[in-house]
Design a protein around this motif. Structure first.
Motif, PDB file in Angstrom:
ATOM      1  N   TYR A  42       0.481  -1.127   0.228  1.00 30.57           N
ATOM      2  CA  TYR A  42       0.021  -0.338   0.029  1.00 30.57           C
ATOM      3  C   TYR A  42       1.115   1.260  -0.028  1.00 30.57           C
ATOM      4  O   TYR A  42       1.889   1.138   0.736  1.00 30.57           O
ATOM      5  CB  TYR A  42      -0.873   0.216   1.154  1.00 30.57           C
ATOM      6  N   LEU A  43       0.526   2.367  -1.346  1.00 25.13           N
ATOM      7  CA  LEU A  43       1.687   3.218  -1.487  1.00 25.13           C
ATOM      8  C   LEU A  43       0.641   4.635  -0.816  1.00 25.13           C
ATOM      9  O   LEU A  43      -0.152   4.815  -1.598  1.00 25.13           O
ATOM     10  CB  LEU A  43       1.701   3.527  -2.850  1.00 25.13           C
ATOM     11  N   TYR A  44       0.967   5.001   0.058  1.00 27.52           N
ATOM     12  CA  TYR A  44       0.816   6.534   0.340  1.00 27.52           C
ATOM     13  C   TYR A  44       2.214   7.996   0.331  1.00 27.52           C
ATOM     14  O   TYR A  44       2.739   7.656   0.242  1.00 27.52           O
ATOM     15  CB  TYR A  44       0.548   6.701   1.639  1.00 27.52           C
ATOM     16  N   GLY A  45       1.407   8.858   0.040  1.00 23.76           N
ATOM     17  CA  GLY A  45       2.074  10.291   0.371  1.00 23.76           C
ATOM     18  C   GLY A  45       0.908  11.358   0.431  1.00 23.76           C
ATOM     19  O   GLY A  45      -0.085  12.111   0.450  1.00 23.76           O
ATOM     20  N   THR A  46       1.898  12.408   0.715  1.00 25.40           N
ATOM     21  CA  THR A  46       1.030  13.470  -0.105  1.00 25.40           C
ATOM     22  C   THR A  46       0.514  14.402  -1.059  1.00 25.40           C
ATOM     23  O   THR A  46       1.687  13.574  -2.465  1.00 25.40           O
ATOM     24  CB  THR A  46       2.352  14.939  -0.195  1.00 25.40           C
ATOM     25  N   THR A  47      -0.338  14.433  -1.633  1.00 27.23           N
ATOM     26  CA  THR A  47      -1.107  14.135  -3.153  1.00 27.23           C
ATOM     27  C   THR A  47      -0.673  15.838  -4.111  1.00 27.23           C
ATOM     28  O   THR A  47      -0.888  16.705  -3.127  1.00 27.23           O
ATOM     29  CB  THR A  47      -2.415  14.065  -3.149  1.00 27.23           C
ATOM     30  N   GLY A  48      -0.001  15.385  -4.775  1.00 28.75           N
ATOM     31  CA  GLY A  48       0.384  16.498  -6.105  1.00 28.75           C
ATOM     32  C   GLY A  48      -0.003  16.559  -6.864  1.00 28.75           C
ATOM     33  O   GLY A  48      -0.065  17.368  -8.046  1.00 28.75           O
ATOM     34  N   MET A  52      -6.672  14.727  -9.716  1.00 26.55           N
ATOM     35  CA  MET A  52      -7.512  13.921  -8.627  1.00 26.55           C
ATOM     36  C   MET A  52      -8.287  14.751  -7.792  1.00 26.55           C
ATOM     37  O   MET A  52      -9.055  14.612  -7.168  1.00 26.55           O
ATOM     38  CB  MET A  52      -6.897  13.778  -7.103  1.00 26.55           C
ATOM     39  N   GLY A  53      -8.424  15.927  -8.263  1.00 21.73           N
ATOM     40  CA  GLY A  53      -9.822  17.115  -8.276  1.00 21.73           C
ATOM     41  C   GLY A  53      -9.623  17.466  -6.183  1.00 21.73           C
ATOM     42  O   GLY A  53      -8.315  17.835  -6.160  1.00 21.73           O
ATOM     43  N   LYS A  54     -10.467  17.986  -6.312  1.00 24.50           N
ATOM     44  CA  LYS A  54      -9.820  19.186  -5.297  1.00 24.50           C
ATOM     45  C   LYS A  54     -10.423  18.093  -3.274  1.00 24.50           C
ATOM     46  O   LYS A  54     -10.001  19.202  -2.378  1.00 24.50           O
ATOM     47  CB  LYS A  54     -11.663  20.302  -4.362  1.00 24.50           C
ATOM     48  N   ASP A  55     -10.639  17.017  -3.774  1.00 26.76           N
ATOM     49  CA  ASP A  55     -10.731  16.167  -2.233  1.00 26.76           C
ATOM     50  C   ASP A  55      -9.496  16.461  -1.319  1.00 26.76           C
ATOM     51  O   ASP A  55      -8.571  16.295  -2.081  1.00 26.76           O
ATOM     52  CB  ASP A  55     -11.274  15.030  -2.632  1.00 26.76           C
ATOM     53  N   LYS A  56      -9.680  16.725  -0.426  1.00 25.85           N
ATOM     54  CA  LYS A  56      -8.353  17.079   0.101  1.00 25.85           C
ATOM     55  C   LYS A  56      -7.918  15.092   1.216  1.00 25.85           C
ATOM     56  O   LYS A  56      -8.946  14.867   1.771  1.00 25.85           O
ATOM     57  CB  LYS A  56      -8.039  17.833   1.153  1.00 25.85           C
ATOM     58  N   GLY A  57      -6.912  15.216   1.326  1.00 22.03           N
ATOM     59  CA  GLY A  57      -6.038  14.033   2.545  1.00 22.03           C
ATOM     60  C   GLY A  57      -5.231  13.244   1.395  1.00 22.03           C
ATOM     61  O   GLY A  57      -4.194  13.383   0.784  1.00 22.03           O
TER      62      GLY A  57
END
Length: 327
Positions: A42-48, A52-57
Motif C-alpha cells: 500500500y503506497l501513500y504520500g502527500t498528494t500533488g 486528483m481534483g479538489k478532494d483533500k486527504g
C-alpha cells in the motif's frame, strides 16, 4: 512497523524510467511510504497531482509486486483518508502507516499539526473521530512513530521553530500524547549541504528511524523541498533519544549522485532477504518541482569507522514507480 518488500531485486535494471515524460505513468506522491500486509503493498504520500481534483486527504495505491501499481483505490473518493473524517482542513502531508493493537494507524500532518487516525483496513477509510491533534505549543509536522524492542514508543517529528528542526519524545502507550519531560531536539540544518541556499530558515525534515547492530540510524532530508539540492543524509545514536551524530560523509542521496533534482523525504522498506530500500520523491523534471514523482532505490550498508556501518545507495537500482499498463 511497515516492513517487507518482495520481488524488487529482479527489477534493478530499470533506471530513471518515466523522468520528464507523461505524468500518467507514475504515482505522483511526495513524502511517500509503503505498508505491506498479506502480499499487498500500500503506497501513500502527500498528494500533488492536480488531476486528483479538489478532494483533500491521502491517496492510496496498491501493488502485488512493487512494480505494477493500481489506483488510486481508497474507499473515500479514491482516498484512504479524506477531509471531514480527519483533523484539519488543508496541508495533508507525510503520512505514516503502522499496525498497533489490532488497528491500523495513520500518523499525519494537517494544518501544520500532527494527528492520528485509525482504520480496520490498510486502504482505509482512516478516521480521526474526535478530530483533534497531538497537542503542542508549536507547529509540528512529519511524524514518524518508532516502536523499540523494549516496548517504548517514540515520536520523531519536525518542529517549526527557527527552522525545521527534528525532535523526539517518548509517547504514552495510548499514542495520544508525548511524555513532555522526554522531549529533545535531535538535529537542525547546520551543515553546508543542509542549507545550500543559505536560508534564514534552515530545513531538516522527514525523519525515518531504523536500528542495526545496536545502533539507531535517523535518515532525514535537508534543504527546502523546492531546492534542486534537496538531499538525504543520516545521523546515528546509541539511544532513541540521542544524542545524534551526523554522518561525516554528508548526504548519500543527491542530484549529483542520481542526476535528478529534489531527491528526498521518504521511508525505509525491508526486503524479506534483509535488504533495505528507500522510497522517496523527486522533482517532476529539471524545470518543474510539482507534482513530485515517487521512486525507490536500494540502500547499501558497509563497514565504517568505530564499528558503525555507513549508508550509501546502489544507484543502478533507482527507478520510478509505475502504474499498471502505463509503461
Amino acid at each position: 512497523m511497515r516492513y517487507s518488500i518482495s520481488f524488487l531485486s529482479i527489477f534493478i535494471g530499470i533506471l530513471f524510467s518515466g523522468y520528464g515524460q507523461d505524468s500518467s505513468v507514475n504515482p505522483l506522491l511526495a513524502d511517500p511510504t509503503i505498508f505491506q500486509e498479506n502480499g499487498t503493498y500500500y503506497l501513500y504520500g502527500t498528494t500533488g497531482d492536480p488531476k486528483m481534483g479538489k478532494d483533500k486527504g491521502f491517496l492510496v495505491y496498491t501493488s502485488k509486486d512493487l512494480v505494477d501499481w493500481q489506483g488510486p483505490s481508497g474507499p473515500s473518493k479514491r482516498l484512504a483518508m479524506r477531509q471531514g473524517d480527519a483533523f484539519g482542513t488543508k496541508g495533508f502531508w507525510a503520512p505514516q502507516i503502522f499496525k498497533y493493537d489490532s488497528k491500523y494507524y495513520m500518523a499525519y500532518t494537517a494544518d501544520e499539526h500532527i494527528a492520528l487516525a485509525t482504520s480496520s483496513h490498510p486502504s482505509g477509510p482512516f478516521k480521526n473521530k474526535e478530530k483533534k491533534d497531538l497537542q503542542a505549543p508549536v507547529r509540528q509536522i512529519d511524524p514518524f512513530i518508532y516502536f523499540d524492542d523494549d516496548g517504548k514508543k517514540y515520536l520523531y517529528h519536525v518542529r517549526l521553530t527557527e527552522g525545521n528542526r527534528i525532535f523526539v519524545a517518548e509517547l504514552e502507550d495510548s499514542l495520544e500524547a508525548i511524555k513532555p519531560e522526554t522531549l529533545k531536539e535531535c538535529i537542525s540544518g547546520e551543515l553546508p549541504w543542509e542549507n545550500t541556499w543559505d536560508s534564514e530558515w534552515p530545513v531538516t525534515e522527514g525523519p525515518t528511524i531504523l536500528r542495526r547492530k545496536g545502533i539507531y540510524y535517523m535518515i532525514y532530508s535537508a534543504n527546502d523541498f523546492r531546492n534542486p539540492d534537496y538531499a538525504v543524509g543520516y545521523a546515528t545514536s546509541n539511544h532513541p533519544l540521542g544524542p545524534w551524530t551526523k554522518s561525516k560523509n554528508g548526504p548519500f542521496i543527491t542530484k549529483e549522485i542520481l542526476g535528478i533534482n529534489g531527491t528526498g523525504h521518504g521511508d525505509v522498506l525491508e526486503h524479506e532477504d534483509g535488504s533495505l530500500y528507500y522510497v522517496l520523491h523527486t522533482h517532476f523534471d529539471d524545470s518543474k518541482v510539482q507534482p513530485r514523482r515517487t521512486a525507490i532505490v536500494k540502500l547499501v550498508f558497509s563497514d565504517g569507522d568505530e564499528g558503525q556501518e555507513e549508508i550509501s545507495i546502489d544507484k543502478n537500482t533507482f527507478r520510478f514507480l509505475q502504474l499498471e499498463g502505463k509503461k
